[in-house]
Design an enzyme around this catalytic site. Structure first.
Site, short mmCIF file in Angstrom:
data_model
loop_
_atom_site.label_atom_id
_atom_site.label_comp_id
_atom_site.label_asym_id
_atom_site.label_seq_id
_atom_site.Cartn_x
_atom_site.Cartn_y
_atom_site.Cartn_z
N CYS A 71 -55.11 -25.26 -22.89
CA CYS A 71 -55.43 -23.98 -22.24
C CYS A 71 -55.51 -24.16 -20.73
O CYS A 71 -56.27 -25.01 -20.24
CB CYS A 71 -56.76 -23.43 -22.77
SG CYS A 71 -57.21 -21.84 -22.04
N CYS A 77 -63.11 -21.34 -17.23
CA CYS A 77 -63.67 -20.43 -18.22
C CYS A 77 -64.81 -21.10 -18.96
O CYS A 77 -64.75 -22.29 -19.29
CB CYS A 77 -62.57 -20.02 -19.20
SG CYS A 77 -63.15 -19.16 -20.67
N CYS A 80 -65.01 -22.37 -23.80
CA CYS A 80 -64.78 -23.56 -24.63
C CYS A 80 -65.34 -24.80 -23.95
O CYS A 80 -65.38 -24.89 -22.72
CB CYS A 80 -63.28 -23.77 -24.89
SG CYS A 80 -62.50 -22.43 -25.79
N CYS A 175 -55.34 -17.37 -22.80
CA CYS A 175 -56.35 -17.91 -23.72
C CYS A 175 -55.70 -18.38 -25.02
O CYS A 175 -54.89 -17.67 -25.62
CB CYS A 175 -57.39 -16.84 -24.03
SG CYS A 175 -58.64 -17.35 -25.24
N GLU A 356 -78.35 -5.48 -45.27
CA GLU A 356 -77.77 -5.67 -43.93
C GLU A 356 -78.35 -4.62 -42.99
O GLU A 356 -78.47 -3.45 -43.36
CB GLU A 356 -76.25 -5.54 -44.00
CG GLU A 356 -75.53 -5.43 -42.68
CD GLU A 356 -75.77 -6.64 -41.79
OE1 GLU A 356 -76.07 -6.44 -40.59
OE2 GLU A 356 -75.65 -7.79 -42.29
N CYS A 428 -75.12 -20.44 -38.83
CA CYS A 428 -74.21 -20.65 -37.70
C CYS A 428 -74.92 -21.33 -36.53
O CYS A 428 -74.34 -21.48 -35.46
CB CYS A 428 -73.61 -19.32 -37.24
SG CYS A 428 -74.82 -18.07 -36.77
#
Length: 576
Positions: A71, A77, A80, A175, A356, A428
């Protein structure tokens, strides 16, 4: 070492999610956006109570294993962090980070299980390493781009936040996390509003028009949904913009273009009002043979192919929920999003209830269930903490997929109080996972299987799936007993003898064996020696799914004297 001081050093390790650790004047410093093995220069920005933080100034030497980034925006940026790491190195790094964060929980469980100490053998029996993503680039099915400028009063930018900055925006025209369709949509949007001289929303002054561009694209169907998020501070005719988007030569197909109005001070993508400019306000994606309707704010895993690995793992961990031959079990899918997990389990369950908080996602989940001809799913809109106590049915199994901050302590207690046999926890964020698991372990649950799953190549994020079981008695027998002398009565003085006779055998730990040998023979033996003797004798051993294939050094073997001492200890404790 003091604030403002400039130092140099080699990064020793990288802690989750992006915290490089290195030394300056024999003190540890945390510096972000670095990689293990790099030599860097940095400035001390904080120092108090023995803790120091630094800001990266320059990478003086790359780590030996680094590769050129695919990239062109990497390093500028902030999206990442691992783009210069070969993918196998990324997986190894994330695996180590998850294992390290969960080690205190493994230790607590081992202690409660009667283990004298936490061993690699114990951890390897539970922790199964990491599963990689099927694709490492162009994997995202959703991107939220921000409008702004890269430098003060500079030209309009559309992309991601500049590394280390909350306000500056870097245009990410190339990107690599998304495919060519995303890049065409981004570039067309940026060029269109640049030519018109349209203002962007200044986060400090709370003035301006353009805020975000949201693009979602299905991996399987190729359908695309676009939302332009603005304030109401200006009025513009957006039809020419829509025409420019529809004229693009895309591999996928635009199914809808939305104009979402948001006057909130917070820098988040949300809607005060949404106007449909073209088509429909949803698109369809397919996952593991099921079809899902997804709208602007529906929660859906951002890596569709990686999500299949994630959900197949969760389904495998939960196992056969009709193992007694009956399909009448109730499963709670808490934090259910658009109902993906619920619908994967529905064919083998009697009933699945999803909860939810996002009403739009719940609406989509209900439609998805109809779309897939599943009539045993119910979806409830509300906060898990507030609605879980109102559900009349009791679950047989529970699946958890909470947001990044994990589960509210009171909601977690409600979940624990159900005392279900098996819980699958999808996380996560391993730090919040470790916190929640610690509480669950204290209250009788045990981690049976843990695996990390990489859904976000090139970044520091990682998912985890954990299977927890709760050991309960299979059945209960009620017996009335009368103590005393005479027919049909049990003498009191015989109770102690009977209890001693039926007392379960004490679990034999490695520490007990080592202590016995040292006391009797006067020398110490390594845990690995005991494991080797047990293995040679054909005794049960834990599997090690993530054991290294080749040792860095040749394995040492116990002397004949120590082998005999270990066998003697095993006979003493009635293991053999």
């Amino acid at each position: 070492m003091k604030k403002g001081q400039i130092c140099e050093g080699y990064v020793e390790r990288l802690d989750f999610p992006n915290k490089g650790v290195l030394s300056c004047e024999d003190e540890k410093v945390v510096v972000k956006n670095v990689l293990p093995g790099q030599k860097i220069s940095f400035m001390i920005t904080k120092k108090r109570k023995g803790k120091a933080e630094g800001r990266l100034l320059d990478v003086l030497e790359n780590a030996p294993y680094e590769i050129p980034s695919v990239c062109p925006h990497f390093g500028v940026c902030g999206g990442c962090a691992y783009q210069t790491l070969p993918y196998d190195k990324q997986l190894e790094l994330k695996k180590r980070q998850v294992r390290k964060l969960l080690t205190p929980v493994f230790a607590k469980q081992a202690l409660l299980d009667g283990e004298a100490e936490l061993t690699d053998e114990y951890v390897n029996h539970i922790f199964e390493g990491i599963k990689g993503s099927p694709v490492q680039s162009a994997y995202r099915n959703k991107m939220e781009f921000s409008f702004g400028d890269e430098v003060k009063d500079g030209p309009l930018s559309l992309g991601m936040h500049k590394r280390g900055s909350f306000y500056d925006i870097v245009s990410v025209r190339e990107c690599q996390l998304v495919d060519e369709d995303y890049r065409k949509i981004l570039n067309t949007t940026l060029d269109y509003f640049t030519q018109k001289g349209t203002s962007y929303y200044h986060r400090m002054r709370h003035e301006g028009y353009l805020r975000h561009l949201l693009v979602r694209k299905a991996q399987k169907t190729g359908e695309i949904l676009i939302a332009l998020i603005t304030t109401t501070q200006e009025e513009q005719d957006l039809q020419p913009y829509v025409d420019a988007l529809l004229a693009l030569p895309l591999q996928g197909k635009i199914t809808g273009v939305l104009h979402t109005k948001n006057d909130s001070v917070a820098d988040v993508v949300q809607s005060d009002e949404t106007v449909l400019l073209y088509g429909q306000d949803y698109f369809y994606e397919e996952l593991l043979g099921l079809k899902f309707k997804i709208s602007q704010f529906s929660f859906f895993q951002t890596n569709s192919l990686g999500a299949e690995v994630l959900y197949e793992t969760a389904r495998e961990f939960l196992g056969d929920i009709s193992d007694d031959g009956r399909n009448d079990k109730t499963v709670f899918d808490l934090y259910s999003g658009t109902g993906t997990i619920a619908q994967l389990l529905a064919p083998v369950a009697g009933r699945v209830i999803g909860v939810e908080i996002v009403e739009e996602a719940v609406k989509a989940a209900r439609e998805n269930a109809k779309l897939n001809n599943l009539n045993n799913c119910e979806f409830i809109a509300g906060d898990v903490l507030k609605v879980i106590g109102d559900i009349k049915e009791k679950p047989d199994f529970i699946v958890l997929d909470p947001p990044r901050d994990g589960i509210h302590p009171k909601a977690l207690q409600h979940i624990i109080d159900y005392q279900v046999d098996r819980i699958v926890y999808i996380s996560c964020k391993p730090t919040s996972l470790a916190r929640d698991l610690d509480i669950m372990i204290e209250q009788g649950y045990r981690m049976e299987r843990v695996v990390a799953i990489d859904q976000f190549p090139g970044t520091g994020h990682v998912e985890s799936v954990v299977l927890l079981s709760h050991k309960k008695a299979d059945s209960y027998i009620h017996i009335d007993v009368e103590f005393g002398e005479g027919e049909g009565k049990i003498p009191v003085d015989s109770i102690a003898k009977r209890a001693e006779a039926y007392k379960p055998k004490e679990k034999v730990t490695y520490k007990m064996i080592k202590e016995y040998i040292e006391a009797k023979y006067g020398f110490k033996v390594h845990t690995a020696y005991i494991a080797e003797v047990k293995r040679d004798l054909g005794l049960p051993m834990y599997d090690a799914p993530n054991a290294v294939e080749e040792l860095k050094q040749p394995r040492k073997h116990p002397t004949p004297e120590k082998v005999e001492a270990i066998k003697d200890a095993l006979r003493y404790f009635a293991v053999i």
